[in-house]
Design an enzyme around this catalytic site. Sequence first.
Site, mmCIF file in Angstrom:
data_model
loop_
_atom_site.group_PDB
_atom_site.id
_atom_site.type_symbol
_atom_site.label_atom_id
_atom_site.label_comp_id
_atom_site.label_asym_id
_atom_site.label_seq_id
_atom_site.Cartn_x
_atom_site.Cartn_y
_atom_site.Cartn_z
ATOM 1 N N ARG A 383 0.861 -1.181 0.000
ATOM 2 C CA ARG A 383 0.000 0.000 0.000
ATOM 3 C C ARG A 383 0.899 1.233 0.000
ATOM 4 N NH1 ARG A 383 -5.105 -2.034 1.055
ATOM 5 N NH2 ARG A 383 -5.214 -3.822 2.483
ATOM 6 N N HIS A 443 3.198 -9.591 0.728
ATOM 7 C CA HIS A 443 2.927 -8.707 1.860
ATOM 8 C C HIS A 443 4.199 -8.333 2.601
ATOM 9 C CE1 HIS A 443 1.004 -7.780 5.901
ATOM 10 N NE2 HIS A 443 0.286 -7.040 5.077
ATOM 11 N N TYR A 476 0.294 4.838 12.106
ATOM 12 C CA TYR A 476 0.483 3.463 12.568
ATOM 13 C C TYR A 476 1.821 3.348 13.293
ATOM 14 C CZ TYR A 476 -3.006 2.110 8.963
ATOM 15 O OH TYR A 476 -4.122 1.992 8.179
ATOM 16 N N HIS A 600 0.562 -1.571 14.907
ATOM 17 C CA HIS A 600 0.687 -2.352 13.673
ATOM 18 C C HIS A 600 1.953 -3.197 13.616
ATOM 19 C CE1 HIS A 600 1.037 -2.769 9.153
ATOM 20 N NE2 HIS A 600 -0.244 -3.063 9.331
#
Length: 710
Positions: A383, A443, A476, A600
């Site tokens: 992202r 990821h 985060y 996170h």
Amino acid sequence: MKTEENVQEISRYINRELSWIEFNRRVLEEAQDKDTPLLEKAKFLGITASNLDEFMSVRVAGLLDLQKNGYNKKDFTGYAPASLLRRIFKRTSAFVAEQYKVYKELTRQLAKHGIRIHTFDELSASQQKAANHHFHQIVYPVLTPMAIDQARPFPLINSLGLYLAVVLTRSEDVGKEDAELHFAIVRVPPNFSRLVQVPTRGKAKAHFVFLEEIIREHIHTLFNGYAPVSVHAFRLTRNSDLVLDEEAAEDLLEEIEKELRKRRWGTPVRLEVEKGIHPYALEQLIEEFEISADVFEIDGGPLDLSCMTRLPEMIPENGSLKYPEVQPVYPEDFLEEDSLFDVIRKKDVLIYHPYESFQAVNDFLIEAAEDPQVLAIKITLYRVSGNSLLVRALERAAEYGKQVTVVLELKARFDEERNIAWAKRLEKAGCHVVYGLIGLKTHAKVTQIIRQEEDGLRRYMHVGTGNYNENTARLYTDVGLFTSDAEIGEDASSLFNEITGYSTAPRLNQLVSAPTWMAGELARLIGRETEFARAGSPARIIAKINSLSNQEMIDHLYEASQAGVKIDLIVRGVCCLRPGVPGLSENITVRSIIDRYLEHSRLFYFENGGEPETWLSSADWMTRNLTRRVEVMCPVRGRTTRDILVRILKLHLKDTAKARLLQPNGTYLRRTEEDGGFRSQFEAAKIKAWKKPAKRGQPSDVTAPAPADR
């Protein structure tokens, strides 16, 4: 006899979906907390609404699909789809009612501070005049009334869009008992602010009216010759999960673009309507969407409270109504030399966002792009922020002739369109863009820079727990490691080769990757602590993750607890493990910390018989992370960096202000103290004080904190 009502009490596990609802409830608590500034309460309330939207459009949608297809097998927590859906809708209905109680109280408190959200009728004459002007000059030109009859079929209703259901009758039939009713729909424009600011006087800070209120007031202007009988808002949630046949796709980017267009036609999951909606309008909606049991009637406020997240940024005041502004500090380690490479060549550097600036990561890429000694850059992107300095640095590097490889995950949920745009832009700049491996999401958060130096090629690395996104890096908490460790660099090269070429996942030297190796390595590390405990040696596990839902991982932790290993889990969201159960998990605590920043980071500590090991990772302990994603777990081996990681864990375990302790029955108990208690995020913000390394001769801080209260 096992029933739906007692299955949770007798199961070894907590259901994932029900645990998620409890997580969102903890977020809502922040909007109810007396110590949370008022405008921050609005933000937390909006977050709960956005969270619930995603939950319904993905998790609940998946369960409805299973039920529709006749699937009735129970999951490992004891629930079949049908019984689980009944519980979910019961709990979410109660949750939504609580949201609107919070909204009412919040608007009441905001009004005391000069911030008012009005209905149209509550506006003063001058405010109504301003709202009328806004409608005629800005809103009216983009509105499209959509009548529904034999010649004009029901239009496409976008998922999560806000619409007005309008019941009309001909003007000449007004007042007649047998007047024929007509139905039409008007979409509230999504590209305009829902909260429309109107003029104020005196000491008032800001007054607002919802956009749909203005449109409702002027709805008659859209239907000449007809009179509105009723106008009520509604909102549809559709199944938003993508179904991709990656094996058959000739071009993954084109396949995802095609599936994104299909998302607009996803199966209806939830219908939200305003209380008091006309029966004829409701009948039309239910018939069209073939939905009845999943209708949420909203009372006490506007549909879609997610717009409240924007309220704080619309109020310039930054006093007691908002959290004090915190400016991230630039990592002191990187102030020692002009070049980041000079620092990283000498030592590992661990940085902690948002307390330390993400600009250090940008600078790492910016320096690499402009350094003539840098030959190649490789990076994974999941992202990315909308105006990314990091992406611009990659573009410049390619334009300067460096070999730039970007593994860009197109399947990052709800960021697919943005990532497609980034992919096209990076390819245009000359970067080699790879979309990852078939059937897996990439990821992992890894950057590798290959640099030609006097003594040969050297690899410089950044491995992190969070996305390469400068916006979320301010919101985060994440940890990143800069290193030039030769073995980690070699491992990263192997990882990129696996993703970009034909290469099976090798056993790496230091990094541990999923889906091939990570689950087994975590099981080995937990098993090692189990054996140490059985032998009477020091045995301790601390794991900070976002979610824990993998059954095998939970069972390994249960076994370790039974052997005497002291286990402290810091799990922000979903947790399917039951702590504190005699004979099963009495040596395990689970705490969730919900505060100003979204926790996170994924950090692990293993006592290892007195020789502790610490790790950071991109992966949660969920089945999807361990089996269906490319993930990385990286050791933190240097004395200084290990000390910092352990201090971060200590801060969280000491939290008595925002930590909630998971109870065996699946509820969370908040520890409250009169003085407010120890607030880990506030203490972490004092990073210059606690991050200083131990002086030479002083003992290392790598010893784990004492076990948490049980």
